[in-house]
Structure formats: C-alpha cells, structure tokens
Enzyme design. Structure first.
Site, PDB file in Angstrom:
ATOM      1  N   GLU A 162      37.507  15.398  75.454  1.00  0.00           N
ATOM      2  CA  GLU A 162      36.353  14.989  74.631  1.00  0.00           C
ATOM      3  C   GLU A 162      36.458  15.571  73.230  1.00  0.00           C
ATOM      4  O   GLU A 162      36.134  14.910  72.246  1.00  0.00           O
ATOM      5  CB  GLU A 162      35.030  15.410  75.284  1.00  0.00           C
ATOM      6  CG  GLU A 162      34.830  14.930  76.720  1.00  0.00           C
ATOM      7  CD  GLU A 162      35.097  13.453  76.939  1.00  0.00           C
ATOM      8  OE1 GLU A 162      34.892  12.659  76.008  1.00  0.00           O
ATOM      9  OE2 GLU A 162      35.546  13.102  78.054  1.00  0.00           O
TER      10      GLU A 162
ATOM     11  N   ALA B 156      32.501  12.644  81.128  1.00  0.00           N
ATOM     12  CA  ALA B 156      31.897  13.212  79.929  1.00  0.00           C
ATOM     13  C   ALA B 156      31.983  12.203  78.804  1.00  0.00           C
ATOM     14  O   ALA B 156      32.666  11.178  78.926  1.00  0.00           O
ATOM     15  CB  ALA B 156      32.617  14.494  79.519  1.00  0.00           C
TER      16      ALA B 156
HETATM   17  N1  PHE Z   1      34.585   7.773  76.592  1.00  0.00           N
HETATM   18  C1  PHE Z   1      34.463   8.657  77.725  1.00  0.00           C
HETATM   19  C2  PHE Z   1      35.757   9.419  77.818  1.00  0.00           C
HETATM   20  O1  PHE Z   1      36.780   8.936  78.084  1.00  0.00           O
HETATM   21  C3  PHE Z   1      34.243   8.001  79.022  1.00  0.00           C
HETATM   22  C4  PHE Z   1      32.954   7.285  79.176  1.00  0.00           C
HETATM   23  C5  PHE Z   1      32.919   5.911  79.093  1.00  0.00           C
HETATM   24  C6  PHE Z   1      31.802   7.974  79.413  1.00  0.00           C
HETATM   25  C7  PHE Z   1      31.734   5.223  79.252  1.00  0.00           C
HETATM   26  C8  PHE Z   1      30.624   7.308  79.591  1.00  0.00           C
HETATM   27  C9  PHE Z   1      30.591   5.924  79.513  1.00  0.00           C
HETATM   28  O2  PHE Z   1      35.837  10.536  77.575  1.00  0.00           O
HETATM   29 ZN    ZN Z   2      38.097   9.423  76.608  1.00  0.00          ZN
END
Ligand code: PHE
Ligand code: ZN
Length: 882
Positions: A306, A270
């Site tokens: 998230e 996500a």
């Molecule tokens: N930032 C997101 C998470 O850790 C992970 C993610 C990274 C999703 C790159 C899509 C692309 O929740």
């Molecule tokens: Zn994250």
C-alpha cells in the site's frame, strides 16, 4: 434457464475522455447517528471542442439528491434528472469554469456492501475503489478525472474524537452541541477512488520519519481502542518500506503525514488512499501470542504494497480500469522485491511462485481466464484477480529480466518523470522501457493482451565428441479461449549449464535464439541454441527463478534432475526441480489409485527430499520448502481432467507417511535442535527455523500415527506459530479424537474475544481433509461468533472450505457444492463483492470426474437462475458456466 438481463459490458475500445474537466473538489461531510449529510462542490469546465449543449452525466449508486445549485443558484427542476444511479444536468455554461453544489444524504449504518461510506465497529470509514465514491455523492467516478480535494468533517466529539481524510491537516475546532470539525487538504491531484474519510474513537501510535531529502513526515497508525499495542510491527514495516523505496527506486514520500487506519470489516486486504491507507486489521494487528510467522510476513508485504502505491497508483494512476495491472502488477512486483531484500530472496521467490501456481494458473486455465489487461468487463470488482495482480507482477519481472537491473531502473525513472500526475496506460508504461533502453518490446506486449498459460518444451542433445550441447525450445498456447490467437510470446528463459562441481560453466553460444548473459530469448514458436566448448557434459538448468509464467516440460533424465536438485547454484531452481519431480509422481499415483503395490514416490525422490531437508548449510526456511509437498489443488490442476480428490488425497497422504518413515531420525533431530529462543522474534531466520521444526512435527505424526508429540507441543507452545502448527496436526490428522477436541476447545477459550484468532479456529476446522468436514462447517454456521456481515469471518469458514478443502467441497454427492451455493445466495444480499469472490471457487469444475462435474453444473445453474442475484455474482457464475 439463464437470465439475460445482466448489466452492460464495458469495453476498452469505447474509452473516451469526459466532456467536462474537473478542477477541484470541496466537501463537507456531517456525520450523525443513523445518517450522513454530504455537501460537495465541484469546480468544472466544459472540455474544449465539446458541444455547448452536451449534458453533464454524473454517476451515483443508491443515492438520494437533496440539493443542487449552479454557481450558487438552485438548478431548476426541468434542467436536471436525478435517479439513484445517475444525475444528468443540461443547460450548463458553454465556456469557463462553473461550480456545482450537490447535496446527498446516506445511511452508513445500512451499508452492508462495505463500499462507499459505512460503519465498522462504530467507526465511520470509506472504501471507494473501484466505484464506491458514487455511493457517497454524484460524481465523474472514473480514474482519469483528477483533482485536489478539500474535505471538512463534522461529528460528535465523544463518538468521533478522531477525524481523518486524505492529505495534510488544515484546520480543526469546536462546534455547538458537543460537535467538532476537522479540515483536510490534499494538494495532489487524485481520482475519486483514492478518496478516504475516517471518523471514530480510535487509539493511535505516531513516529517521525525523515525522507532522504530531509523532509519530516509524521506517521500514524490508528486501531480499535485497546489494540494499538499490536501495531508496532506494522509501524516498523512502514518505515522500512519508506526507506527501501528511496534506495531502490529513488521515490520519496510527499505529504506531511502518512496515516494508516485498521478496521475489522473490510472486503479486501487494504487500500492505498492518498495519505490515508485503510487496512483490514488482519494486516496491521500482531503479537506473538495471536499471530503466526506467516501473519507477520503478510503484514510486512501489505504495508509495503500500500505504501508503494503512493508512486505506482497514486502519483501515477490508471487511465481506466482496464489498466488496473498498471498499478497492481507493478506494485506487487515492488512488494515482492522488497520482501526479497528483507528476507531470503530464494524463499520469497518460492513463495511467490507457489502462489502464482495455486491461484493464477487455475484461473488462466479455466473459464475465468482473462488477459492481464482485459478488453471488457461487466463488473470491475471481479477483476481484482490473481491474473491482474500476480501474473501482472510476473510481466514486470520479465521486463526487468529482459532489460537487466540497470535498464529496468532507467525505464522506471523515465516512467516516474514522464507520467507523474498522469492517468496512464500500459502502452505508456512499455514505451518508457523502450525509450530508456532502445529495446523493442512490441512482441513482449502480447503478454498483456493474450490470456492463457503458455507451455514451454525444452529438449537437449549432447555431442560428446565436440563438447556441444544443443538445446531446443518450443512454445505453445492452448487455443479457444477469448482473445487468444496463439501468437508466440517473447519468453525470457534464464538458464545455466551446471558442472559436476555445482558451478555454472562459461561457454560459447554458437547460434540460434538470441542469448544475452544468462537469458535465452525465445521469440519464435520453436528455436535452437547451440553451446560450444562445454567440456564435460553439463546439467542444463532452465527457467531459473521462474523467469516466465509458463508450464515447463523439460525432457531431462531422472539422474540429471536429481543432480540439479542437489547441485544447482540457483537455489530457486533446486527447489523447483525437486518440486516438479514430486508433483509428477503424485499426479501419476493419483491417476491410477489401484496401483497400491507401488510406493507413491520413488525411493530416489524421497532421498532427494530428505537430502535437501537435512542440509545444514542451507537456510531453514528453504529446507522447510523442500519438505512441503505440492498442494492437492496443484495435483488436481496438473491432472486437468477426471479429477478425483479422494485419490489425490490418498496419494499425497501415502507420500507423507513414506517420507515420515524414511526421515524419522532426521525429523527427530530437527525438532531437538529447534529449541525456542527465550524471547520470540519474528525475523525471517527464526521464522524459518520454526517452519522447519513444524513440518518435521507433521511428518512424524503422519508416520507414527501418534498424537502425543503434537499434544505436547500444543501445551508447551509460547507463540501462535508453534501452537497453531500443533493444533493443525491434531485437528487434521486426528480429527474427532479426544486430543484434537480438547486442544480445539482450549484454543477457542483462550481467544474467543479476538476475531482474528477465532478466524484461525474456523479455518482449521473448515480444512479437515475429509468429506465429513461439511458437517463441521455446517454446524459452525450457527456458532455465536460466526456472522455473514464480517468478510474475514466469511472467508475463514466458507471461503477456506470452498477454496482449500478439496475433498469436502468437491464431495462426490454434490453436498459441498450445494452448501456453498446456498451461502453465496445468502451473502449476495448483503455483500455481493465477497459473495462473487467465493463463487470463483467453482471455476475448475469442468476438470472433475463426471459425477462431481454434473453436481457442480447443477449447483451453478441453480445459482444463475436465482432472481435478483447481484451483477457481481451473476458475472462470475455466468462466465464459469460458459
Ligand atoms: N487497491 C487495493 C490494493 O491492491 C485493493 C483493493 C481493491 C481494496 C478494491 C479495496 C477495493 O492494495
Ligand atoms: Zn494494490
């Protein structure tokens, strides 16, 4: 022959701010069948001190420029150059703000990388982290460039009645030709990786949430048509997350709306886009008939994760991608704490440590090793790793252990206060804890820069005459890996001296390493602690709650260990000590497969396992954990060299049969007592009872060789947890039998229209613990429900096979390696990010016995010689061979 035309290496030491400052972004996105038109207006200004003739260089990725204007006037062709990867503009104002209008045209339908703007089941959606925004428009696409965004979306009303972006809804209305528009305003400065846009025909549910200070927030969850009935649990988890973050960290939500969109095609779990989280629908859609208890727990965790990013990641973001753990490690720590509060803390900790050892330890102990904060990368997509996420979370946990709960909270408060709105670094983060507590964390900071799993050796000696216990602690780090000098870490070792009554003793610490409360601070290579006035000889319990990510070697007698496995008031350690005993025995049995006369597990250990499993005073979820044997991968990691997966499987299976035979009566009783409640409830307690009963089923089947109880449970099951557990016993223990085949066919027939359930069906067959499973997965490639275009499907079949079927992937004849390598080549053309992720399953190849090692090396070398391989996959393969 190794190719040498890899992409450039990006280095932390090369960081410098942009020459131009971004003040605001205004976008209009017009969506049509087969194309999207994006007009972006940037308000920019040359940074003070930057030369008046410095050019503006914007990032792009597979873009075509269709218009460029400066302050409303077309930019003459001789003052700019545009390529798919880059837009470079000269002759920009030396001082003051100016606007740049950039028009790009893209084809979302052709975007199979699922980065940037793409279509999933007809729905337009975006994924911009880490560098996807540059696939939508030319931009300063880096996390330290923050701005408010105003986004106008236009689309056909019938195809896309729902138009969403970040922030708060501003305007909406009709346009000619059956089209309409919506405008979204995000007042919070954000980097481009948090941009999101969704347009499509979606169902939704909405609820109101009032924050602690009385601010109303409208929560929305959007799903494919007809599936919103499966989003209720996710909504509940969201509200619980919001409430928890207010209580535990004093963090409230900031916008008027918080939306989540669930889509079927997504590279990761996500994404925390500001006010508009986009989810792999696996982490939103649930009901008792299609989802297991583990799925429910997964949804709860990812929803929380998230949401928590809104403060740790969004309000405070990362200066550059080297700081990724600043948001990810911290946010994983926060979601783990949330789950610990919502469920059983000890069982949550057991789960997190299992995960750490299964994914992070092998990464840290092999060629893909890197520090929690890397110093360089070729492809940032390849650094969304267990090291950054899970070890990153362990580092935050150690700070909390060192400072205590209150000291930790003060540091977090200061971090939020000092850095709200910033793009921060690990140094900034650590400084907040030092400033808030007065502690010196400079040695601790080494955990962020030095890779590898340290080992911790603990010895003890007891002096009966004086009632004194002397504890020796010694740390070591394997050298030779990149960036590893072997300097000593600050290792917080949580401990207790347990009396025969099962209670911690109160003792005097004479001298040696610093001890605060129940934590020994090992800061030198080797230190001693002396405990006085101990009374009767205690059982020394160390590394409670896995207080540091190390491999522990505690010289302790079997009888002391067995006593602790029974008595330790720290429930986590009771499990850990028992689990270590089992793992060590299985390692010994796997190393010496000829030794068939001896049982794979000593009788005392079997009795200890059954003792824990039969203790009705402890929660069922814990008892299920006490029964779960270490994975075959874990045994392989501990063996470290000359690994023979068939020998490991034989040892583990013999242990399973032995426990099943000795515990038959207990397992029958557990199953008899686990009468399913009239109505399914996903709560932790009910889930724990189902888990315990299902482990019991597995042991009974192992001992009896009779599929009938599993068949009966399969037929009678009224929820997915019990149905899938029974099916797993049939398919894994009795593969190819009539019972297994019939149940598999039934399972498929009842759920062939639900991709998430079909994924379970694929994954189960991909993990049949037999070298012949390769023929099964090879056949399933041609199954009508299989497609390389959906990452969940690829992970279920190919990813699970390579990552979780040790016997078949690591087949002695190398056929498993060759098959997976071929899939990687095919997938790499469509979706390099997912292909590279699957390629990481080769990472421990050097630890296998010679024949397999040779075959793996051959497959990797062949892969690396493929012309046109993506930067993503080339990076993983190259480092694996290094
Ligand atoms: N930032 C997101 C998470 O850790 C992970 C993610 C990274 C999703 C790159 C899509 C692309 O929740
Ligand atoms: Zn994250």
């Amino acid at each position: 022959m190794l190719r040498t035309d890899d992409g450039p290496t990006i280095k932390l030491e090369d960081y410098r701010p942009t020459d131009f400052v971004l003040h605001s972004v205004a976008m209009t996105v017009r969506l049509f069948e087969g194309r999207a038109e994006i007009d972006t207006q940037l308000e920019l200004e040359r940074r003070e001190g930057v030369a008046g003739d410095a050019r503006l260089v914007l990032d792009g990725d597979e873009l075509t420029l269709s218009g460029l204007a400066l302050n409303g006037t077309a930019v003459p062709a001789e003052t700019y150059t545009a390529s798919p990867e880059r837009l470079e503009i000269a002759s920009l104002p030396a001082t003051g703000r100016f606007t740049l209008d950039i028009a790009t045209r893209i084809v979302p339908e052709e975007n199979t990388k699922l980065m940037g703007l793409y279509r999933s089941n007809g729905v337009w959606c975006t994924q911009c982290e880490a560098e996807g925004f540059r696939r939508i428009t030319y931009f300063l696409d880096r996390p330290d460039v923050l701005a408010p965004y105003r986004v106008r979306i236009e689309a056909d009303r019938a195809t896309a009645p729902i138009l969403l972006s970040n922030g708060n809804p501003a305007e909406h209305g009709d346009l000619p030709d059956g089209r309409h528009f919506a405008v979204w305003d995000d007042p919070f400065n954000k980097p481009s990786y948090l941009f999101a846009l969704v347009a499509g025909d979606l169902d939704s549910i909405h609820e109101e949430f009032e924050t602690a200070s009385g601010k109303p927030v409208t929560l929305g969850i959007y799903t494919e048509k007809g599936r919103v009935g499966q989003a209720g649990y996710a909504m509940d988890a969201l509200k619980r997350s919001m409430w928890w973050d207010e209580r535990r960290f004093g963090r409230e939500y900031d916008l008027d709306v918080f939306n989540i969109v669930a889509i079927p095609d997504f590279n990761m779990g996500a994404m925390e886009n500001k006010g508009l989280n986009v989810f792999n629908h696996k982490y939103v859609l649930l009901d008792p008939d299609t989802a297991t208890d583990a799925d429910y727990a997964g949804v709860e965790t990812v929803i929380a994760h998230e949401y928590f990013h809104n403060w740790t990641g969004n309000r405070i973001t990362c200066r550059d991608w080297f700081q990724l753990c600043l948001k990810e490690g911290l946010t994983v720590y926060r979601d783990q704490e949330f789950s610990a509060d919502e469920r059983s803390a000890a069982v949550q900790r057991i789960n997190s440590v299992r995960r750490l050892k299964a994914h992070q330890f092998p990464e840290d102990q092999g060629p893909l090793q890197h520090p929690v904060r890397p110093r360089e990368y070729r492809e940032i997509n390849n650094f969304y790793t267990a090291t950054v996420y899970d070890k990153g979370a362990e580092l935050v946990r150690m700070i909390a252990t060192i400072l205590g709960r209150d000291g930790f909270r003060k540091g977090m408060d200061l971090y939020f206060e000092r850095h709200d709105g910033d793009a921060a670094t690990i140094e900034d983060f650590i400084a907040c804890f030092e400033d808030a507590s007065g502690a010196d964390l400079s040695q601790f900071a080494l955990w962020y820069s030095q890779a590898g799993t340290p080992s911790l050796a603990v010895s003890e000696s007891w002096d009966e005459a004086s009632g004194t216990l002397t504890v020796g602690l010694k740390q070591a780090l394997e050298l030779g890996a990149s960036g590893t000098d072997g300097d000593p870490f600050h290792i917080p070792v949580r401990f207790g001296l347990v009396g025969s009554n099962g209670q911690d003793k109160v003792v005097t610490v004479r001298h040696g390493a610093e001890v605060t409360g129940d934590v020994i601070h090992l800061t030198g290579e080797e230190e001693t602690v002396i405990f006085e006035n101990v009374g009767e000889r205690p059982y020394l319990s160390v590394l409670r709650d896995f207080s540091a990510p190390v491999t522990l070697h505690h010289e302790q007698s079997l009888s002391d260990r067995l006593a602790l496995a029974r008595l330790d008031p720290n429930l986590f350690n009771r499990w850990r000590i028992l689990n270590d005993l089992v793992a060590e025995a299985l390692v010994a049995a796997s190393r010496d497969p000829q030794r068939t006369a001896e049982p794979p597990l000593p009788a005392q250990i079997v009795e200890a396992i059954l003792g824990s499993a039969g203790d009705d005073t402890i929660e069922a979820a814990y008892r299920a954990q006490a029964l779960a044997l270490p994975s075959e991968q874990e045994i392989a990691r501990m063996l470290a060299e000359n690994v023979d997966p068939d020998a490991i499987h034989a040892a583990v299976d013999a242990a399973r049969r032995l426990i099943g035979e000795r515990g038959r009566a207990l397992f029958e009783r557990i199953r008899a007592e686990a009468r399913p409640a009239a109505e399914f409830s996903p709560d932790a307690d009910s889930a724990g009872r189902r888990a315990l009963a299902n482990v019991a089923l597995g042991y009974l089947a192992a001992a009896s060789g009779d599929p009938a109880p599993a068949e009966a449970q399969y037929r009678a099951a009224r929820n997915m947890t019990d149905r899938l557990a029974a099916l797993a016993v049939l398919v894994h223990r009795f593969p190819g039998t009539g019972a297994a085949t019939a149940a598999l066919a039934d399972f498929y027939a009842r759920s062939e229209d639900d991709g998430l359930v079909v994924d379970k069906w694929f994954a189960l067959q991909a993990t049949v613990p037999d070298p012949a499973a390769l023929d099964i997965v090879a056949g399933l490639l041609n199954h009508p429900k299989f497609t390389l275009r959906n990452p969940n499907r690829v992970r279920a079949l190919v990813g699970t096979f390579a990552g979780a079927n040790q016997r078949a992937f690591h087949r002695a004849d190398g056929a498993g390696y060759r098959w997976v390598a071929e899939r990687i080549v095919e997938l790499d053309k469509l979706n390099p990010q997912v292909a590279a992720r699957i390629a990481t399953t080769f990472r421990s190849w050097r630890s296998f016995e010679a024949e397999r090692r040779r075959a793996a090396q051959e497959a990797l070398e062949k892969l690396s010689a493929i012309p046109g391989l993506s930067n993503d996959t080339r990076d993983i393969v190259g480092r694996s061979l290094r």
